[in-house]
Write an enzyme that holds these catalytic residues in place. Structure first.
Site, mmCIF file in Angstrom:
data_model
loop_
_atom_site.group_PDB
_atom_site.id
_atom_site.type_symbol
_atom_site.label_atom_id
_atom_site.label_comp_id
_atom_site.label_asym_id
_atom_site.label_seq_id
_atom_site.Cartn_x
_atom_site.Cartn_y
_atom_site.Cartn_z
ATOM 1 N NE ARG A 1 -36.157 -21.110 -14.560
ATOM 2 C CZ ARG A 1 -35.232 -21.409 -15.310
ATOM 3 N NH1 ARG A 1 -35.019 -20.166 -15.044
ATOM 4 N NH2 ARG A 1 -34.426 -22.513 -16.038
ATOM 5 C CG ASP B 1 -34.593 -26.386 -21.374
ATOM 6 O OD1 ASP B 1 -33.795 -26.321 -21.716
ATOM 7 O OD2 ASP B 1 -34.582 -24.964 -20.928
ATOM 8 C CD GLU C 1 -25.461 -21.719 -15.434
ATOM 9 O OE1 GLU C 1 -26.592 -21.363 -15.724
ATOM 10 O OE2 GLU C 1 -24.670 -21.388 -16.182
ATOM 11 C CE LYS D 1 -71.159 -37.677 -36.003
ATOM 12 N NZ LYS D 1 -72.153 -38.748 -34.574
ATOM 13 C CG ASN E 1 -79.958 -28.681 -54.053
ATOM 14 O OD1 ASN E 1 -80.031 -27.923 -52.608
ATOM 15 N ND2 ASN E 1 -79.743 -27.663 -54.730
ATOM 16 C CE1 TYR F 1 -78.082 -41.145 -29.104
ATOM 17 C CE2 TYR F 1 -78.600 -39.243 -28.151
ATOM 18 C CZ TYR F 1 -77.772 -39.888 -27.999
ATOM 19 O OH TYR F 1 -77.293 -40.134 -26.795
HETATM 20 C C1 UD1 Z 1 -28.883 -24.123 -18.910
HETATM 21 C C2 UD1 Z 1 -27.284 -23.799 -18.422
HETATM 22 C C3 UD1 Z 1 -27.207 -22.294 -18.472
HETATM 23 C C4 UD1 Z 1 -27.204 -22.235 -20.098
HETATM 24 C C5 UD1 Z 1 -28.864 -22.766 -20.346
HETATM 25 C C6 UD1 Z 1 -29.717 -22.804 -21.843
HETATM 26 C C7 UD1 Z 1 -26.613 -25.247 -16.696
HETATM 27 C C8 UD1 Z 1 -25.716 -24.849 -15.004
HETATM 28 N N1 UD1 Z 1 -27.106 -23.867 -17.063
HETATM 29 O O1 UD1 Z 1 -29.289 -23.351 -17.563
HETATM 30 O O2 UD1 Z 1 -25.566 -22.237 -18.894
HETATM 31 O O3 UD1 Z 1 -27.170 -20.539 -20.572
HETATM 32 O O4 UD1 Z 1 -29.084 -23.974 -20.177
HETATM 33 O O5 UD1 Z 1 -30.825 -22.629 -22.158
HETATM 34 O O6 UD1 Z 1 -26.425 -26.320 -16.844
HETATM 35 N N2 UD1 Z 1 -31.488 -30.835 -16.479
HETATM 36 C C9 UD1 Z 1 -32.109 -32.200 -16.712
HETATM 37 N N3 UD1 Z 1 -31.512 -32.068 -15.078
HETATM 38 C C10 UD1 Z 1 -31.356 -31.687 -13.512
HETATM 39 C C11 UD1 Z 1 -31.641 -30.431 -14.288
HETATM 40 C C12 UD1 Z 1 -32.023 -29.922 -15.580
HETATM 41 O O7 UD1 Z 1 -32.374 -33.598 -16.707
HETATM 42 O O8 UD1 Z 1 -31.450 -32.074 -12.981
HETATM 43 C C13 UD1 Z 1 -32.583 -30.390 -17.931
HETATM 44 C C14 UD1 Z 1 -33.766 -29.278 -17.955
HETATM 45 O O9 UD1 Z 1 -34.793 -30.556 -18.015
HETATM 46 C C15 UD1 Z 1 -33.330 -28.774 -19.296
HETATM 47 C C16 UD1 Z 1 -31.946 -29.115 -19.188
HETATM 48 O O10 UD1 Z 1 -31.740 -29.979 -18.531
HETATM 49 O O11 UD1 Z 1 -33.771 -29.299 -20.774
HETATM 50 C C17 UD1 Z 1 -31.674 -27.654 -19.116
HETATM 51 O O12 UD1 Z 1 -31.725 -27.006 -17.447
HETATM 52 P P1 UD1 Z 1 -32.555 -25.244 -16.970
HETATM 53 O O13 UD1 Z 1 -32.986 -26.074 -14.884
HETATM 54 O O14 UD1 Z 1 -33.208 -25.362 -17.496
HETATM 55 O O15 UD1 Z 1 -30.760 -25.022 -17.181
HETATM 56 P P2 UD1 Z 1 -30.889 -23.399 -17.047
HETATM 57 O O16 UD1 Z 1 -30.976 -22.295 -15.641
HETATM 58 O O17 UD1 Z 1 -31.865 -23.002 -18.513
HETATM 59 CA CA CA Z 2 -33.331 -23.791 -19.414
#
Ligand code: UD1
Ligand code: CA
Length: 453
Positions: A16, A103, A155, A351, A377, A387
């Site tokens: 996204r 994130d 979810e 610089k 001054n 240069y």
């Molecule tokens: C997720 C939660 C949701 C929560 C929200 C909070 C799940 C299914 N959902 O949703 O309940 O409210 O976070 O912000 O867990 N990631 C991986 N591997 C993957 C997928 C994701 O490492 O295969 C990591 C992403 O990099 C990210 C974090 O997990 O940092 C969350 O993933 P994201 O896809 O953003 O989940 P949300 O839809 O936000």
């Molecule tokens: Ca997220």
């Protein structure tokens, strides 16, 4: 306190964001989103930090610092699948494991410690960090049943209309008693709207096996903000800026308009300094006491002494001594060392230049690759011609020298101590100490000359 490890999930692509850059590397207050999470864990009671990467893995590893055990998730099949990658690393681990999303950078050290503590105090098998928010769109909902006990996380996309109305959301941060988790992670399925292995499903599975699940709502719901797109990135940046500005103000810095002052996470400002509107203080900048910065200033990676004034100017990678004034409209490029009590005035570009104490470059100059002594001054419009089309050369100007207006100093060049350069000169050879150099054609005047046409 027993053993505590943390796993940060950071393998997702961040579709996204619509970007080439892995989402967790987007800067927030000048620091990658994921680095905020790692730094919080570093200051918490966590003893071991594991980060799961996948999308842009190498880039993420190169840019994030800390004592981290890196794990890979390929392909990325969901948050449950991401945590599953830690099973081998943590096999036989008898402590608790905090799970955070890479994130969600606004969580604080206190909250992380509190999550682990609550989990233990309540002897839970799983504890969810939750929050009650005004707009729960996009977040997993905390579904509670009889006696208000947590039953499941649903979810957003999979929630019924009734469940969508729930305002208590899942932050994506949890604490698990690890021993019982590995089996449950293996048996997650991907029977949902996204065809992913949701970590959130582990909650109902803990419940079904008779385990205790708790949810701890944070009092400040901004802590759970997850960044999925650039609109949320801007919201998180605002929140982060609010926190940094509040901290600085409580430490004794005046910020006239916190809405238009921007600070990177690691800058510092001394007591009684004032930041005026539209000012950006970035990188590793350190500002001393009683300085006045702004309006309209951009400073990055600079060290400022005390009582420095900078307005309407840009300064990068340089040091500026006590009581020096800069601007308006000056541009200090990287590699400058400016002494104390110096005046750098309007439309001056510097610089890789050293300027000694008490010297003045008040107007309309370019001084590059120069070593300027103290008490010098430099008149209006002076430039160093540093240069020659191939190489850069040095201009040295001794203490107390006086460079007349609109002179060109063609480097390499040495102007001695207390020497004078007459206004309008183009100086191409060295000027010895105490002497006067004039390098311009003599004026001739034709009297009573007037066009007769
Ligand atoms: C997720 C939660 C949701 C929560 C929200 C909070 C799940 C299914 N959902 O949703 O309940 O409210 O976070 O912000 O867990 N990631 C991986 N591997 C993957 C997928 C994701 O490492 O295969 C990591 C992403 O990099 C990210 C974090 O997990 O940092 C969350 O993933 P994201 O896809 O953003 O989940 P949300 O839809 O936000
Ligand atoms: Ca997220």
């Amino acid at each position: 306190m027993g053993k505590l490890a943390a796993v940060v999930l950071a393998a997702g692509q961040g579709t996204r964001m619509k970007s080439q850059l892995p989402k967790v590397l987007f800067p927030l207050a000048g620091k990658p989103i994921l680095q905020h999470v790692v730094d919080v864990l570093n200051q918490s009671e966590v003893e071991k930090i594991i980060v799961v990467t996948g999308h842009g893995s190498q880039q993420v590893r190169d840019q994030i610092q800390g004592d981290i055990t890196w794990l890979e998730q390929h392909p990325q099949l969901g948050t449950g699948h991401a945590l599953f990658q830690a099973c081998q690393e943590l096999s036989g681990y008898s402590g608790d494991v905090l799970v955070l999303c890479g994130d969600s950078p606004l969580v604080t050290v206190e909250t992380v410690n509190n999550l682990a503590k609550t989990h233990r105090d309540r002897a839970a098998e799983a504890t969810i960090l939750s929050a009650v928010v005004d707009d729960p769109t996009g977040y997993g909902r905390i579904v509670r049943g009889e006696e208000n006990k947590v039953r499941a996380i649903v979810e957003h996309r999979d929630a019924s209309e009734q469940q969508q109305a729930i305002r208590e959301v899942n932050s994506g941060a949890y604490c698990f008693r690890w021993q019982s988790m590995a089996d449950k992670l293996v048996s997650l399925d991907n029977d949902n709207s996204q065809g992913e292995y949701y970590l959130t499903d582990i909650i109902s599975s803990v419940r079904q096996s008779g385990g205790k699940v708790e949810a701890l709502p944070v009092s400040d719901s901004s802590e759970v903000m997850g960044i999925n797109d650039r609109v949320q990135l801007a919201q998180a940046e605002k929140e982060m800026q609010k926190r940094i500005a509040t901290d600085l103000m409580l430490q004794g810095v005046t910020i006239l308009d916190p809405d238009t002052a921007w600070f990177d996470a690691n800058v510092s400002l001394g007591q009684d300094s004032t930041v005026l509107p539209n000012t950006h203080i970035k990188g590793k900048t350190r500002v001393g006491e009683r300085c006045i910065i702004g309006p309209d200033v951009f400073i990055e990676d600079c060290v400022l002494g005390d009582e420095v004034t900078i307005r309407n100017s840009v300064a990068e990678g340089s040091s500026i001594g006590d009581k020096t004034t800069v601007g308006p409209y000056a541009y200090i490029r990287p590699g400058c060392e400016i002494g104390s009590g110096v005046r750098i005035g309007d439309f001056v570009e510097l610089k890789k230049t050293r300027i000694g104490d008490g010297s003045k470059v008040p107007h309309l100059s370019y001084v590059g690759d120069a070593l300027v002594g103290s008490g010098v001054n430099i008149g209006c419009g002076v430039i160093t011609a540093n240069y020659d089309g191939k190489e850069k050369h040095i201009t040295e100007i001794g203490d107390e020298a006086f460079i007349g207006c609109n002179s060109n100093l063609v480097a390499p060049l040495r102007i001695g101590k207390s020497a004078y350069v007459a206004a309008g000169s183009t100086i191409t050879s060295d000027v010895p100490e105490g002497s006067l150099a004039i390098a311009r054609s003599r004026q001739s005047v034709k009297e009573k000359w007037r066009r007769k046409d």
